[in-house]
Scaffold this active site. Structure first.
Site, PDB file in Angstrom:
ATOM      1  N   LYS A  33      39.945  27.898  47.474  1.00  0.00           N
ATOM      2  CA  LYS A  33      39.501  27.498  46.142  1.00  0.00           C
ATOM      3  C   LYS A  33      39.348  25.981  46.056  1.00  0.00           C
ATOM      4  O   LYS A  33      38.405  25.477  45.450  1.00  0.00           O
ATOM      5  CB  LYS A  33      40.459  28.028  45.075  1.00  0.00           C
ATOM      6  N   LYS A  85      31.334  36.448  51.526  1.00  0.00           N
ATOM      7  CA  LYS A  85      31.994  37.382  50.609  1.00  0.00           C
ATOM      8  C   LYS A  85      31.425  37.215  49.196  1.00  0.00           C
ATOM      9  O   LYS A  85      31.322  36.088  48.698  1.00  0.00           O
ATOM     10  CB  LYS A  85      33.503  37.103  50.583  1.00  0.00           C
ATOM     11  N   LYS A 100      32.557  35.980  42.118  1.00  0.00           N
ATOM     12  CA  LYS A 100      32.071  35.402  40.859  1.00  0.00           C
ATOM     13  C   LYS A 100      31.934  33.897  40.994  1.00  0.00           C
ATOM     14  O   LYS A 100      31.022  33.286  40.465  1.00  0.00           O
ATOM     15  CB  LYS A 100      33.076  35.638  39.733  1.00  0.00           C
TER      16      LYS A 100
HETATM   17  P1  ADP Z   1      36.058  37.242  42.473  1.00  0.00           P
HETATM   18  O1  ADP Z   1      36.330  36.849  43.904  1.00  0.00           O
HETATM   19  O2  ADP Z   1      34.646  37.572  42.259  1.00  0.00           O
HETATM   20  O3  ADP Z   1      36.611  36.263  41.469  1.00  0.00           O
HETATM   21  P2  ADP Z   1      38.347  38.813  41.849  1.00  0.00           P
HETATM   22  O4  ADP Z   1      39.165  37.837  42.603  1.00  0.00           O
HETATM   23  O5  ADP Z   1      38.542  38.903  40.365  1.00  0.00           O
HETATM   24  O6  ADP Z   1      36.829  38.601  42.218  1.00  0.00           O
HETATM   25  O7  ADP Z   1      38.581  40.239  42.484  1.00  0.00           O
HETATM   26  C1  ADP Z   1      38.921  41.416  41.797  1.00  0.00           C
HETATM   27  C2  ADP Z   1      39.085  42.520  42.829  1.00  0.00           C
HETATM   28  O8  ADP Z   1      37.844  42.764  43.469  1.00  0.00           O
HETATM   29  C3  ADP Z   1      40.077  42.173  43.947  1.00  0.00           C
HETATM   30  O9  ADP Z   1      40.792  43.335  44.309  1.00  0.00           O
HETATM   31  C4  ADP Z   1      39.206  41.716  45.061  1.00  0.00           C
HETATM   32  O10 ADP Z   1      39.783  41.907  46.332  1.00  0.00           O
HETATM   33  C5  ADP Z   1      37.993  42.610  44.883  1.00  0.00           C
HETATM   34  N1  ADP Z   1      36.814  41.933  45.408  1.00  0.00           N
HETATM   35  C6  ADP Z   1      36.238  40.807  44.924  1.00  0.00           C
HETATM   36  N2  ADP Z   1      35.170  40.450  45.642  1.00  0.00           N
HETATM   37  C7  ADP Z   1      35.065  41.390  46.626  1.00  0.00           C
HETATM   38  C8  ADP Z   1      34.149  41.576  47.709  1.00  0.00           C
HETATM   39  N3  ADP Z   1      33.143  40.749  47.890  1.00  0.00           N
HETATM   40  N4  ADP Z   1      34.349  42.619  48.528  1.00  0.00           N
HETATM   41  C9  ADP Z   1      35.385  43.484  48.340  1.00  0.00           C
HETATM   42  N5  ADP Z   1      36.274  43.360  47.339  1.00  0.00           N
HETATM   43  C10 ADP Z   1      36.122  42.335  46.490  1.00  0.00           C
END
Ligand code: ADP
Ligand code: TRP
Length: 320
Positions: A110, A189, A192
């Site tokens: 981050k 990956k 958001k």
């Molecule tokens: P972001 O990375 O978009 O902020 P979050 O951290 O809120 O997403 O993730 C919420 C859930 O979705 C977590 O369990 C995370 O591991 C899963 N997740 C987020 N992005 C992915 C991805 N690209 N592939 C698989 N799982 C994901």
């Protein structure tokens, strides 16, 4: 078996969230007592606009319900409706070695992405450990990026148990190998915060545009293409039936089709895949009090469990 997971309301949900966490979470509803929450305390590490936080939190609840979370079977609640979790986070932090957090890769990632180094961001895995331990959770469905956080949770639970006697269960991550990391339109990956997302409930034009901007290599139309390294093919494999996936693989290997055509095909399948969920979402939206009622019920159930566990914790460590 108790199942728990959370999702940050830091923006609109994308198909990485769906395949990595929401779909497995929905499937697990049938296997035990599931608790899923909107992690608004966590989102504070990056989001500072109260109206946006409120709107996003409601929207995450809506989208999760639209994607199949069944409030008759699972508990859906807002993180901040269980403020005891911050008390547990403090207690855990008094035993958490600095080194454990310093090794956390998501914090380093981050920072590398330009987020400011606030203490909340650094100690985030402790709050996440509290989120999990406060419900005596057995199983935590998440994407691969969260695996280390669950290892930290287990380390903290062991430390507490060694120090104060058996207080906590050790939770297990549940990660689906085939969807553990869904790629975004840049091949990294999907996230958001990386701007490479395809949202589940974006409008048609927007979803099409995102799909059409998937980054590809410069292989000419006529040349054979490698399906295994293609984001288009990886995403198509998530939403198309087996025979159509096999067909696309063949057309990749054969050459003669440009990436633009494959993208169009991917868009059609994606749009179709989420159609029933879009419809369910409209139905939920038509009932103006539905989400608030679900969250209120969820908060009550989550508090019952958390209160019990916190009494046990306070007693064990000498606060009672
Ligand atoms: P972001 O990375 O978009 O902020 P979050 O951290 O809120 O997403 O993730 C919420 C859930 O979705 C977590 O369990 C995370 O591991 C899963 N997740 C987020 N992005 C992915 C991805 N690209 N592939 C698989 N799982 C994901
Ligand atoms: N850290 C998770 C994420 O960014 C969200 C989360 C917070 C979570 N607390 C949790 C997930 C507890 C599972 C269990 O995606």
């Amino acid at each position: 078996m108790r199942i728990l997971s959370g999702i940050q309301p830091s923006g609109a949900l994308h198909i990485g969230n769906y395949f990595g966490m929401m779909r497995p979470a929905v499937a697990l509803q049938a296997e035990g007592e599931a608790l899923y929450f909107v992690a608004d305390y966590h989102a504070l590490t990056s989001l500072r606009d109260p109206e946006t936080l409120r709107a996003n939190s409601r929207r995450v609840a809506l989208d999760f319900l639209a994607c199949g979370l069944d409030p008759e079977r699972a508990t859906l609640f807002r993180h901040s409706d269980v403020p005891q979790v911050t008390e547990l986070a403090w207690i855990l932090s008094t035993l958490a070695p600095m080194g454990l957090l310093e090794r956390a890769t998501s914090y380093k990632d981050k920072l590398a992405r330009g987020m400011s180094a606030n203490v909340g961001l650094f100690s985030y895995p402790i709050l996440m450990a509290a989120d999990i331990l406060i419900y005596d959770s057995d199983v935590v469905p998440v994407g691969k990026d969260q695996k280390q956080h669950i290892e930290i949770t287990r380390d903290l639970a062991v430390k507490m148990n060694e120090t104060y006697g058996q207080i906590f269960k050790l939770p297990e991550p549940r990660i689906q190998p085939e969807t553990e990391t869904v790629p975004g339109i840049d091949g990294q990956k999907m996230s958001k915060s990386y701007g490479n997302n395809i949202d589940i409930f974006g409008d048609e034009k927007e979803m099409r545009k995102r799909v059409m901007s998937i980054v590809t290599d410069s292989t000419p139309v006529d040349a054979p293409k490698d399906p295994a390294s293609s984001t288009i093919f990886k995403l198509y494999s998530l939403v198309a039936p087996k025979n159509e996936i096999a067909e696309m693989r063949e057309r990749f290997l054969k050459g003669g089709t440009g990436y633009g055509d494959f993208k169009k095909q991917l868009f059609e399948k994606l749009w179709e895949y989420f159609a029933p969920m879009r419809q369910r979402r409209e139905e939920i939206l038509a009932d103006r009090s539905y989400i608030a009622a679900v969250l209120a019920r969820g908060a009550k159930r989550a508090n019952e469990i958390a209160d019990r566990v916190m009494e046990r914790v306070r007693k064990a460590i000498g606060l009672r």
